[in-house]
Write an enzyme that holds these catalytic residues in place. Structure first.
Site, PDB file in Angstrom:
ATOM      1  N   PHE A  12      41.048  12.155   9.819  1.00 41.28           N
ATOM      2  CA  PHE A  12      40.600  13.506  10.156  1.00 41.28           C
ATOM      3  C   PHE A  12      40.158  14.226   8.881  1.00 41.28           C
ATOM      4  O   PHE A  12      40.535  15.353   8.617  1.00 41.28           O
ATOM      5  CB  PHE A  12      41.753  14.246  10.863  1.00 41.28           C
ATOM      6  N   VAL A  15      34.429  13.339   7.657  1.00 45.16           N
ATOM      7  CA  VAL A  15      33.667  12.733   8.763  1.00 45.16           C
ATOM      8  C   VAL A  15      34.419  12.881  10.085  1.00 45.16           C
ATOM      9  O   VAL A  15      33.833  13.267  11.102  1.00 45.16           O
ATOM     10  CB  VAL A  15      33.341  11.250   8.466  1.00 45.16           C
ATOM     11  N   LYS A 103      31.399   1.545   5.522  1.00 51.24           N
ATOM     12  CA  LYS A 103      30.508   0.485   5.015  1.00 51.24           C
ATOM     13  C   LYS A 103      31.257  -0.605   4.279  1.00 51.24           C
ATOM     14  O   LYS A 103      30.838  -1.764   4.270  1.00 51.24           O
ATOM     15  CB  LYS A 103      29.393   1.068   4.146  1.00 51.24           C
ATOM     16  N   GLU A 127      26.310   2.440  13.065  1.00 56.65           N
ATOM     17  CA  GLU A 127      25.079   3.142  12.648  1.00 56.65           C
ATOM     18  C   GLU A 127      25.327   4.045  11.436  1.00 56.65           C
ATOM     19  O   GLU A 127      24.475   4.163  10.550  1.00 56.65           O
ATOM     20  CB  GLU A 127      24.554   3.976  13.826  1.00 56.65           C
ATOM     21  N   VAL A 130      25.261   3.095   7.180  1.00 56.83           N
ATOM     22  CA  VAL A 130      24.109   3.062   6.270  1.00 56.83           C
ATOM     23  C   VAL A 130      23.238   4.294   6.520  1.00 56.83           C
ATOM     24  O   VAL A 130      22.857   4.561   7.660  1.00 56.83           O
ATOM     25  CB  VAL A 130      23.243   1.802   6.497  1.00 56.83           C
ATOM     26  N   ILE A 134      20.853   9.023   9.365  1.00 57.12           N
ATOM     27  CA  ILE A 134      19.545   8.436   9.707  1.00 57.12           C
ATOM     28  C   ILE A 134      19.719   7.342  10.753  1.00 57.12           C
ATOM     29  O   ILE A 134      20.503   6.416  10.545  1.00 57.12           O
ATOM     30  CB  ILE A 134      18.873   7.768   8.479  1.00 57.12           C
ATOM     31  N   GLU A 188      32.576   9.534  -2.188  1.00 52.21           N
ATOM     32  CA  GLU A 188      33.688   8.704  -1.726  1.00 52.21           C
ATOM     33  C   GLU A 188      34.993   9.255  -2.289  1.00 52.21           C
ATOM     34  O   GLU A 188      34.989   9.991  -3.287  1.00 52.21           O
ATOM     35  CB  GLU A 188      33.511   7.264  -2.236  1.00 52.21           C
ATOM     36  N   ASP A 199      28.833   1.588  -3.550  1.00 54.41           N
ATOM     37  CA  ASP A 199      28.587   2.052  -2.182  1.00 54.41           C
ATOM     38  C   ASP A 199      27.189   1.613  -1.716  1.00 54.41           C
ATOM     39  O   ASP A 199      27.027   1.108  -0.598  1.00 54.41           O
ATOM     40  CB  ASP A 199      28.732   3.582  -2.143  1.00 54.41           C
ATOM     41  N   LYS A 203      25.892  -1.079   1.314  1.00 54.77           N
ATOM     42  CA  LYS A 203      24.893  -0.724   2.337  1.00 54.77           C
ATOM     43  C   LYS A 203      23.701  -1.686   2.325  1.00 54.77           C
ATOM     44  O   LYS A 203      23.212  -2.066   3.383  1.00 54.77           O
ATOM     45  CB  LYS A 203      24.445   0.720   2.123  1.00 54.77           C
TER      46      LYS A 203
HETATM   47  N1  HSE Z   1      29.519   8.629  -0.532  1.00 51.08           N
HETATM   48  C1  HSE Z   1      28.509   8.253   0.389  1.00 51.08           C
HETATM   49  C2  HSE Z   1      27.176   8.772  -0.111  1.00 51.08           C
HETATM   50  C3  HSE Z   1      28.827   8.789   1.755  1.00 51.08           C
HETATM   51  O1  HSE Z   1      27.183   9.641  -0.984  1.00 51.08           O
HETATM   52  O2  HSE Z   1      26.133   8.304   0.340  1.00 51.08           O
HETATM   53  C4  HSE Z   1      27.918   8.305   2.853  1.00 51.08           C
HETATM   54  O3  HSE Z   1      28.014   6.918   3.023  1.00 51.08           O
END
Ligand code: HSE
Length: 402
Positions: A12, A15, A103, A127, A130, A134, A188, A199, A203
């Site tokens: 919680f 996101v 991810k 979805e 990535v 979008i 993150e 990250d 992706k």
């Molecule tokens: N930390 C990631 C970013 C969050 O800044 O894109 C979304 O995946």
């Protein structure tokens, strides 16, 4: 179709909060589009939220969710590999669909979860993993795969794109811009994953699986972040009409494994990717006979990510849960790294003013505020490294042109 679809939200935070808000605030839109009500059954978090109107739904025990047969879909937005991996695995095995924005887990275990979901007759969808908000994964699978995909490349991390935009446009330093990105909920939990390119590497690994059916190991993806970008690099880029962007690339070969990498690239100022700024992301697909298409939108943040997460409920509800992602996701043990060593690029190299002789042996020389900038011809990665080592060159910066 049931008149209610019950979901449990794992995590919680930024996101998870956005997902709950969307489900509650857009109840009417969801009801009329899906033909059924989406109801939040449980929220799993380590914390209590006494001030939240949803505090009565909070549990600290995943067992409450697993044993609740009325829960149709588990929404895992906790981040991190563990315990997200164990919870997702248990939920799928128990016949619950799983939606995730995680991810890290998709890149490490997506192949396993897609198989598990198919065996259990439920869905595993990601979805939001990535490109934040979008819509890219669904269109890539449903509207692009009939083409020969040559390359998928994109700005895949909102935090670093936000930082680079602030560095380029406002002259702000990296750590100040990072703090700002963190305050906006883009980064993150450990922002090293953003600024070191990890990250984005996760992706591009996922996009590679969707575009080529090959899921490479994240550890084998050449990964460079933005921590080495200096003010002089930004100045040079501007001088030659380019932008510096952190780009993930998957270049499909005619046969064999693709070339996969994440690094800062110099991009011509008038190309579509160069215009993507702030927290926005974009994924460009180059395919035949399609040509170039670009998916563009907000790459991080509560609302955008929640939109992608809740969007994954649509195919799940409309198909009664059975909606396997029809992607290859074949994990390969072979390394994709040798392909990167063969990738040919033009390079910008920066040298101290005293290194003029070395610099001029490498390419076209440009004065850049007391430094020497060298722009090379196209050369393979491994050959470039060899030349630098033979010359004993120690560049201050090495950035490739896309
Ligand atoms: N930390 C990631 C970013 C969050 O800044 O894109 C979304 O995946």
């Amino acid at each position: 179709m049931k008149d209610k679809h019950r979901v449990a939200i794992l995590g919680f935070g930024v996101v998870g909060g956005g997902v709950a808000d969307l489900i509650i605030n857009n109840r009417a839109e969801l009801c009329s589009y899906l033909g059924c009500e989406v109801e939040i059954a449980h929220i799993l978090d380590l914390r209590d939220f006494p001030e939240s109107p949803l505090s009565h739904l909070v549990t600290h025990d995943f067992g409450d969710i697993l044993s609740d047969e009325s829960v149709d879909t588990v929404i895992e937005v906790m981040g991190g590999e563990h315990p997200a991996y164990e919870y997702s695995s248990a939920a799928l095995a128990a016949g619950k669909s799983v939606i995730t924005s995680n991810k890290e887990v998709v890149a490490l275990h997506g192949d396993e979860f897609i198989r598990l979901a198919a065996q259990a007759g439920v869905s595993y969808r990601f979805e939001a993993a990535v490109g934040g908000g979008i819509p890219v994964i669904a269109p890539l699978l449903s509207s692009v795969r009939q083409n020969k995909i040559r390359e998928v490349r994109g700005i895949l991390n909102g935090t670093t794109n936000y930082i680079l935009t602030r560095m380029f446009n406002d002259g702000v330093d990296l750590s100040t811009a990072l703090k700002d990105a963190q305050a906006r909920g883009y980064a993150e939990a450990n922002p090293a994953a953003d600024i070191e390119g990890i990250d984005a590497a996760r992706k591009i690994t996922i996009l590679t699986a969707l575009a080529t059916d090959v899921l490479p190991s994240v550890d084998e993806v050449y990964t460079e972040g933005i921590t080495g970008i200096r003010e002089a690099d930004v100045r040079l880029a501007r001088k030659i009409g380019h932008e510096i962007k952190l780009v993930g690339r998957c270049i499909a070969g005619e046969a064999g494994l693709p070339t996969v990498c994440v690094a800062p690239f110099l991009i011509p100022g008038d190309s579509p990717l160069a215009t993507v700024s702030g927290v926005y992301n974009a994924v460009e697909v180059i395919a035949e006979p399609l040509g170039n298409v670009m998916f563009y939108g907000q790459g991080a943040g509560a609302g955008a990510t929640a939109s992608a997460v809740v969007g994954d409920l649509i195919p799940i509800i409309s198909t009664g849960g059975v909606n396997p992602i029809a992607a290859g996701f074949n994990r390969v043990s072979e390394s994709v790294r040798p392909n990167f060593d063969r990738l040919k690029s033009r390079f910008y190299l920066a040298f101290d003013g005293a290194d003029e002789k070395i610099a001029s042996a490498l390419g076209e020389v440009i004065e850049n505020g007391g430094e020497i900038a060298v722009l090379t011809e196209k050369i393979a990665e491994a050959d470039m490294q060899q030349r630098l080592s033979t010359l004993g060159a120690k560049p201050l910066s090495v950035i490739r042109f896309i």
